[in-house]
Write a protein that holds these residues in place. Sequence first.
Motif, mmCIF file in Angstrom:
data_model
loop_
_atom_site.group_PDB
_atom_site.id
_atom_site.type_symbol
_atom_site.label_atom_id
_atom_site.label_comp_id
_atom_site.label_asym_id
_atom_site.label_seq_id
_atom_site.Cartn_x
_atom_site.Cartn_y
_atom_site.Cartn_z
ATOM 1 N N TYR A 574 22.945 -18.507 3.949
ATOM 2 C CA TYR A 574 23.533 -17.239 3.529
ATOM 3 C C TYR A 574 22.880 -16.056 4.235
ATOM 4 O O TYR A 574 21.655 -15.982 4.390
ATOM 5 N N SER A 575 23.716 -15.130 4.637
ATOM 6 C CA SER A 575 23.261 -13.872 5.230
ATOM 7 C C SER A 575 24.372 -12.854 5.065
ATOM 8 O O SER A 575 25.549 -13.204 4.912
ATOM 9 N N GLU A 576 24.026 -11.569 5.080
ATOM 10 C CA GLU A 576 25.043 -10.529 4.990
ATOM 11 C C GLU A 576 25.601 -10.158 6.357
ATOM 12 O O GLU A 576 26.582 -9.425 6.454
ATOM 13 N N VAL A 602 26.960 -18.484 6.375
ATOM 14 C CA VAL A 602 27.908 -17.884 5.439
ATOM 15 C C VAL A 602 27.534 -16.425 5.190
ATOM 16 O O VAL A 602 26.401 -16.118 4.821
ATOM 17 N N SER A 603 28.496 -15.551 5.399
ATOM 18 C CA SER A 603 28.310 -14.132 5.090
ATOM 19 C C SER A 603 29.328 -13.724 4.038
ATOM 20 O O SER A 603 30.535 -13.756 4.282
ATOM 21 N N VAL A 604 28.844 -13.394 2.841
ATOM 22 C CA VAL A 604 29.721 -12.931 1.773
ATOM 23 C C VAL A 604 29.889 -11.429 1.929
ATOM 24 O O VAL A 604 28.924 -10.670 1.874
ATOM 25 N N TYR A 757 22.025 -25.234 -0.088
ATOM 26 C CA TYR A 757 22.097 -23.793 0.117
ATOM 27 C C TYR A 757 20.767 -23.298 0.680
ATOM 28 O O TYR A 757 19.703 -23.586 0.123
ATOM 29 N N LEU A 759 18.606 -19.978 1.652
ATOM 30 C CA LEU A 759 18.515 -18.538 1.431
ATOM 31 C C LEU A 759 17.216 -18.002 2.018
ATOM 32 O O LEU A 759 16.169 -18.661 1.941
ATOM 33 N N LEU A 796 24.964 -15.625 -7.281
ATOM 34 C CA LEU A 796 25.877 -16.600 -6.686
ATOM 35 C C LEU A 796 25.959 -17.898 -7.491
ATOM 36 O O LEU A 796 26.710 -18.806 -7.119
#
Length: 812
Positions: A574-576, A602-604, A757, A759, A796
């Motif tokens: 995960y990353s922005e 994955v960028s949310v 996942y 992080l 999340l």
Amino acid sequence: MADPVRDGGSKADEVEGEEMTGTRDTLRGRKPSAGKLRRVDSLQMEAGKVSSIRSHGVQVGWAATLHLAFQSIGVVYGDIGTSPLYVYESTFTKGIKDEDDILGVLSLIMYTLILSPLVKYCFIVLWANDQGNGGTFALYSLISRYANVNLIPNQQAEDAMLSNYKLETPSSQLKRAQWIKGKLESSKTAKLVLFVVTILGVAMVIGDGILTPCISVLSAVSGIKQKASSLSEGTIAIVSIVILIVIFSVQRFGTDKVGYAFAPIILLWFFFIGGIGMYNLCAHGVGVLRAFNPKYIIDYFKRNGKEGWLSLGGVVLCITGTEAMFADLGHFNVKAIQISFSTILLPSVSLSYMGQAAFLTKFPQDVSETFYKSIPGPLFWPTFVVAVAAAIIASQAMISGAFQILSQSQALGCFPRVKVVHTSAKYEGQVYIPEINMVMMIACVLVTGGFRTTANIGNAYGIAVMTTEFITTSMVTLIMLLIWKTSIWRIALFYTVFATVELTYLSSVLSKFVEGGFLPVLFSLVLMLIMSIWHYVHVKRYKYELANKVSSSYIRDLAQKQNLTRLPGIGLLYSELVEGIPPIFAHFVETIPSIHSVLVFVSVKRIPISTVEAQERFLFRQVEPKEYRMFRCVVRYGYKDKVEEPREFESLLIEQLQGFIHQEFLFLDSQQTKPSSRMAAEEASIRASNKPGSSAVHIEETLAQQNAPRLSSGSIQPVGVDSQSTNSSGRNIVGQIQGVEEEKQFIQKEKEKGVVYLLGETEVVAANNSSILKRVTVNYVYSFMRKNFRQSQDVLSIPRRRLLKVGMTYEI
């Protein structure tokens, strides 16, 4: 100069149409042409493939509109509908000196109701909705889609291709709209001012959400003094506090049926106050109807001077809750709000104010408890019970609104992480935030216990109401200039009239700053400080990742690392960051020299629209070299969307990833296919469209059916196609098809082995050369908020047994 928004919008429409044509061709067994698979970026493959999306703006019949109008009574009007409980008391704080003052105040009340909620909101502001959604953030998101005013540089061309994103862009002939758009996009100050104004409006609405329960419940409970005069203010305050605690305690159950459950009670309340008002008009004289002559307003200010100006702080309470008409629009529609306000609320509250005015002409000494003393004896207890119920409903509506606004703030990176519980599958805006609920309950208890009277709370209430209204007026004016392209004289008339009225009221309530007016200002400053600091560091952290993203050469060199192993399963990092590989990945590899067999960055990302359709949520790109099986994925949500649970999210992501691999093959193959090998291309399309596990016999039969009409009588090959080239191309295509199917099956097998996942636990610190203010803000204030609010894995809902975290420090 070309308008980038306009150009982007037209390209979006073009690509969407091309994608849909290509999709239909594939479904019919025909290969899309290369021209129909054009794209600006490989991320665009998944960007615009939905042809028909449900819109809030869809036309509904009159039966459905009337049904929504009835529901809106219970959700929208609890606050403004209970204002008759305390307006006269808050206006005549020093008693009535002249009978004509009653007519002056009634005239002010009537024209304020006509100007603000009726003319401004019903017929103008409601149309400034963001695809059916209202409120301060809806206005901001609407502006953000016309002009690039977002402080986070994460905009992508594909965003404009979303179904709910499309807007009619300003015409190139209108220089004014283009000039304003250019100024907004080029000026960092303008962007900052717009952001600050937005969060100020949000902060004031939250303050309104704290003060509404206090003043509504306290004013309703105070009526019991008519039958129990021995009760002190302290006792009434305690009873009110108990009711407030009960209201906040039941918030966790949600308000899914709020429209059905509350509408009958509020409708009964309107029936009571309208009927009692009519009774008082008939009993004490209809002469007060002279107040429709605005001359009484002029005479009132001439007679009272400064005292008359100060009394506006009480008059303004007649429109408390007006903003809810716009903020709660997402659950209804414009016509429903217009009908319910014009036919139910306005007549009822107007009759109530007129009836109370008629009562005061005969009993001016009873101004401190006008509403309850004007009730005919037999109706007192029924009215009292309904009044308390209506006050509770008014409180409920504003509390729910505060939850919704803060969830939107968090979604757009403007508020620390909190737990947002979606309490309704039917109403997407129905949310509950436990931490905020507790804070608001404590604040309400302290306010009610500290002020004890509605007059004192009213001083604070007016500031929150008028600041919010003035901000709405200013932002709608900008929309008129930038988006609606309204004629300049109409814009000037709108802003001059409403800004003058609102600033006049605001100046009056600000004069009572020391007497309680400081409260909403204090609330707003604290909220704005929290939101500003969080957003400031959020933007800085994103820019740090953008400046330090992993280079493509680093990815290519991974294969040279002797100690790097591939783990079974799928890793979701995960990353922005929406562009490139985040720096945390290199830190992962150095710390734990292994990566999963399939790795997805994955960028949310939150888009400035209310909802993103599930079909358009995922954007993919494969990271070169392809044999590494590494992908970038941007997952897009609107500010009202709920993030799926991990299991559902994993299934959706992997399903979309397999679809991306399929579409990538179609796109790349269409670029390489020549006219002489069109036959083989069709064979590839048919084979690719069959699901894994389809029989070879079925595929060959389908191919035979497709090719049959094109065979010549003396040959078994298509007309105009060389046999040798066809066979060669066909073998190549079949081999590629098998490779695509094997790739999809490999990903499915890795999913079954497990999804992990990944992080990054990033600590953000100020650079050594930073100012003292920046160091304190980042190293202490932000760090405190980050540690004491919820962590990203909690938001999340990531299962801890499948979570791997690696720490890293960012210097900003």
